[in-house]
Scaffold this motif. Structure first.
Motif: not given
Length: 219
Positions: A120-124, A166-173, A147-151
């Motif tokens: 489940v991708n996590e948005t921070i 404010q800026n959202d970081l999405t981590v691909t879990v 090495g998890w991807e993020s954007s």
């Protein structure tokens, strides 16, 4: 010199001198004053007499104190013009520029510990704030341990003085079943960094931790 630049931080109050040379053949009285119409966030004050007599072939100095506001901007021009009038003669001027050095103060506000679920991708939510003395042009990066991807929503941002964004970081879990460490309670650090857009210089960073939550699979 007719133009003089003084480098200083917002926390310094240096003294500079301008010399008046009498190249004539008679003692001369000089009247001295400052035009501070372009001083902006720096106070320029005379710390010497406003009227001096200089003998022929000699010189005297004018002392000027520079006192910047603690929030003086490195983006703005701060200048005074020193005017020297020879009584009954000509007016001459010299410009003194206060070059405020860059004072970078960037903060990264984000939750320290974040629970994530495999697959489940996590948005921070991340907030960047600039309390320095210049507008900042920034590259935003994130490195996830393992090495998890993020954007990012915005990988480049502009922060004005005293501004926030404010800026959202999405981590691909990753999902279970691969080579990633995804046992319950496993942790992965995320390092968020800010770099100067123009020269690539490092400015600030913050490290947070992702904690893998339990996932129950029933077949």
């Amino acid at each position: 010199p007719t133009n003089h630049t003084v480098d200083l931080s917002p926390y310094e109050t240096p003294l500079t001198r301008v010399f008046i040379n009498n190249t004539g053949n008679v003692a001369t009285t000089f009247l001295i004053w400052l035009d501070n119409s372009q001083s902006n966030d720096v106070e320029f004050t005379l710390e010497s007499a406003t009227e001096v007599v200089v003998a022929p072939g000699y010189s005297d100095s004018v002392k000027i104190r520079l006192t910047p506001d603690t929030e003086a901007s490195a983006d703005d021009m701060h200048m005074t013009t020193l005017w020297v009038e020879a009584v009954g003669g000509m007016n001459l001027s010299a410009s003194i520029v206060a070059n405020i050095t860059a004072d970078h103060h960037l903060t990264i506000d984000v939750q320290d510990l974040i629970s994530v679920t495999p697959g489940v991708n996590e948005t921070i939510d991340v907030t960047f704030t600039n309390t320095g003395n210049l507008e900042e042009y920034l590259n935003v990066t994130a490195v996830v341990e393992g090495g998890w991807e993020s954007s990012w929503v915005d990988s480049q941002i502009v922060l004005p003085i005293n501004g926030s964004l404010q800026n959202d970081l999405t981590v691909t879990v990753p999902a279970l079943g691969g080579n990633h460490s995804l046992a319950n309670g496993d942790t992965h650090n995320v390092t968020i960094s800010l770099y100067h857009t123009n020269n690539g210089g490092f400015l600030s960073s913050r490290t947070i931790t992702l904690v893998v939550a339990p996932l129950f699979l029933v077949e």
